[in-house]
Design a protein around this motif. Structure first.
Motif, short mmCIF file in Angstrom:
data_model
loop_
_atom_site.label_atom_id
_atom_site.label_comp_id
_atom_site.label_asym_id
_atom_site.label_seq_id
_atom_site.Cartn_x
_atom_site.Cartn_y
_atom_site.Cartn_z
N GLY A 40 0.79 -1.22 0.00
CA GLY A 40 0.00 0.00 0.00
C GLY A 40 0.82 1.27 0.00
O GLY A 40 0.26 2.37 -0.11
N VAL A 41 2.13 1.15 0.12
CA VAL A 41 3.01 2.33 0.15
C VAL A 41 3.53 2.61 -1.25
O VAL A 41 4.12 1.73 -1.89
N GLY A 42 3.32 3.82 -1.74
CA GLY A 42 3.76 4.19 -3.08
C GLY A 42 4.95 5.12 -3.10
O GLY A 42 5.55 5.35 -4.15
N LEU A 43 5.31 5.69 -1.96
CA LEU A 43 6.44 6.61 -1.85
C LEU A 43 6.88 6.61 -0.39
O LEU A 43 6.04 6.60 0.51
N VAL A 44 8.18 6.60 -0.17
CA VAL A 44 8.71 6.74 1.18
C VAL A 44 9.47 8.06 1.27
O VAL A 44 10.35 8.34 0.44
N VAL A 45 9.10 8.86 2.26
CA VAL A 45 9.83 10.10 2.55
C VAL A 45 10.57 9.87 3.85
O VAL A 45 9.96 9.65 4.90
N LEU A 46 11.89 9.90 3.79
CA LEU A 46 12.73 9.73 4.96
C LEU A 46 13.17 11.10 5.45
O LEU A 46 13.85 11.83 4.73
N VAL A 47 12.75 11.46 6.66
CA VAL A 47 13.07 12.78 7.22
C VAL A 47 14.30 12.62 8.11
O VAL A 47 14.26 11.89 9.11
N THR A 48 15.39 13.29 7.75
CA THR A 48 16.67 13.10 8.41
C THR A 48 17.12 14.37 9.13
O THR A 48 16.62 15.46 8.85
N PRO A 49 18.09 14.23 10.03
CA PRO A 49 18.68 15.44 10.62
C PRO A 49 19.40 16.23 9.54
O PRO A 49 20.03 15.64 8.65
N PRO A 50 19.35 17.55 9.58
CA PRO A 50 20.10 18.34 8.59
C PRO A 50 21.58 17.96 8.63
O PRO A 50 22.16 17.75 9.69
N GLY A 51 22.18 17.81 7.45
CA GLY A 51 23.60 17.51 7.37
C GLY A 51 23.93 16.04 7.37
O GLY A 51 25.12 15.69 7.39
N HIS A 52 22.93 15.17 7.35
CA HIS A 52 23.21 13.73 7.39
C HIS A 52 22.83 13.02 6.09
O HIS A 52 22.68 11.80 6.07
N HIS A 53 22.72 13.77 5.00
CA HIS A 53 22.37 13.12 3.74
C HIS A 53 23.51 12.28 3.17
O HIS A 53 23.28 11.40 2.35
N SER A 54 24.73 12.53 3.61
CA SER A 54 25.86 11.77 3.08
C SER A 54 25.75 10.28 3.42
O SER A 54 26.34 9.44 2.75
N ALA A 55 24.99 9.95 4.46
CA ALA A 55 24.83 8.55 4.85
C ALA A 55 23.73 7.85 4.07
O ALA A 55 23.45 6.69 4.30
N LEU A 56 23.13 8.56 3.12
CA LEU A 56 21.94 8.03 2.44
C LEU A 56 22.20 7.74 0.97
O LEU A 56 21.26 7.67 0.18
N ASP A 57 23.46 7.57 0.59
CA ASP A 57 23.77 7.38 -0.83
C ASP A 57 23.21 6.07 -1.38
O ASP A 57 22.90 5.98 -2.57
N ASP A 58 23.11 5.04 -0.55
CA ASP A 58 22.66 3.73 -1.03
C ASP A 58 21.53 3.23 -0.14
O ASP A 58 21.69 2.27 0.61
N LEU A 59 20.38 3.89 -0.23
CA LEU A 59 19.26 3.51 0.62
C LEU A 59 18.81 2.08 0.35
O LEU A 59 18.51 1.33 1.26
N GLU A 60 18.76 1.69 -0.92
CA GLU A 60 18.31 0.34 -1.24
C GLU A 60 19.28 -0.71 -0.69
O GLU A 60 18.88 -1.76 -0.20
N GLY A 61 20.59 -0.38 -0.74
CA GLY A 61 21.58 -1.29 -0.18
C GLY A 61 21.42 -1.46 1.31
O GLY A 61 21.65 -2.55 1.85
#
Length: 251
Positions: A40-61
């Protein structure tokens, strides 16, 4: 929407709570995987702390490739409070979304089934008390909860002020599902009146919307303290709570 922006001061970790390692992966990866496995989920929005996007390069991995159905995953920076983070996440949700599900990444053992049940219950499925939904209005929000079996006392300065009757008391969890328009309007009303809620259902209640309850999951515990995290680590190492398949393992 997976809320992973909290600092987690009570956890006492060097990283934000949802980024703390659990079973070799960031804690938020477990919630991300559960959401990705819910049809039933068509989109996932991950809300992160500012400045922590570098840890999200391989979300599927991070979730063992279980988002293989090409589920879009978008990461957005959150705010200083939970409420601000939800509003930041809502900006990334399409305006026409039928349902918006909000989940705290600090509950890593929520199952895909629970995500699906809160979404389905927006259509009026049977609630936690067994009421016939066909005789009730369609809800604007749905929360999973467990009945409170413990004695509850109100305490002030280490002195018991009163014992609260536990009849009708439920312990509420996430994920929580809401009609998109109701959730957006509830946040607008809260901002107008300076209301800060401990969950989004509280904002809907304050705005006059109808929130119903479905059965939660006993294993869907919230990680708040270092002891909670250590307990979750032991559970993960032993295969996870009963009925929960952890990342890297298969039923």
């Amino acid at each position: 929407m997976i809320l992973a922006a909290g600092a987690g001061e009570r956890l006492g970790a060097a990283l934000p709570k949802a980024f703390s390692p659990l079973g070799g992966r960031p804690m938020f990866a477990y919630s991300l995987r559960a959401a990705s496995l819910c049809a039933g989920v068509g989109l996932v929005v991950l809300v992160t702390p500012p400045g922590h996007h570098s840890a999200l390069d391989d979300l599927e991995g991070l979730i063992d490739g279980h988002a293989a159905r090409d589920l879009p995953i978008e990461a957005v920076p959150g705010g200083a409070t939970r409420q601000e983070s939800v509003r930041a996440g809502l900006a990334a949700v399409p305006p026409g979304a039928r349902a918006v599900v909000v989940h705290d990444a600090a509950r890593p053992f929520a199952t895909p089934d629970l995500f699906g049940r809160v979404i389905d219950a927006l259509g009026g499925q049977r609630g936690a008390s067994g009421n016939d939904p066909s005789r009730l209005p369609t809800p604007d929000g749905v929360v999973p909860a467990l009945p409170c079996h413990d004695t509850v006392k109100r305490v002030r300065d280490d002195v018991v002020i009163e014992t609260v009757a536990r009849e009708g008391l439920f312990l509420v969890q996430t994920p929580q599902a809401f009609r998109g328009e109701a959730l957006r309007r509830s946040h607008e009303v809260a901002a107008e009146h300076g209301l800060e809620g401990t969950d989004d259902a509280m904002l809907l209640e304050a705005a006059g919307y109808r929130v119903t309850v479905i059965p939660g999951e006993p294993a869907n515990v919230k990680i708040t303290t270092r002891e909670d995290l250590e307990r979750a680590e032991r559970l993960t190492a032993s295969g996870g709570p009963a009925g929960v398949t952890v990342i890297g393992q298969h039923a």
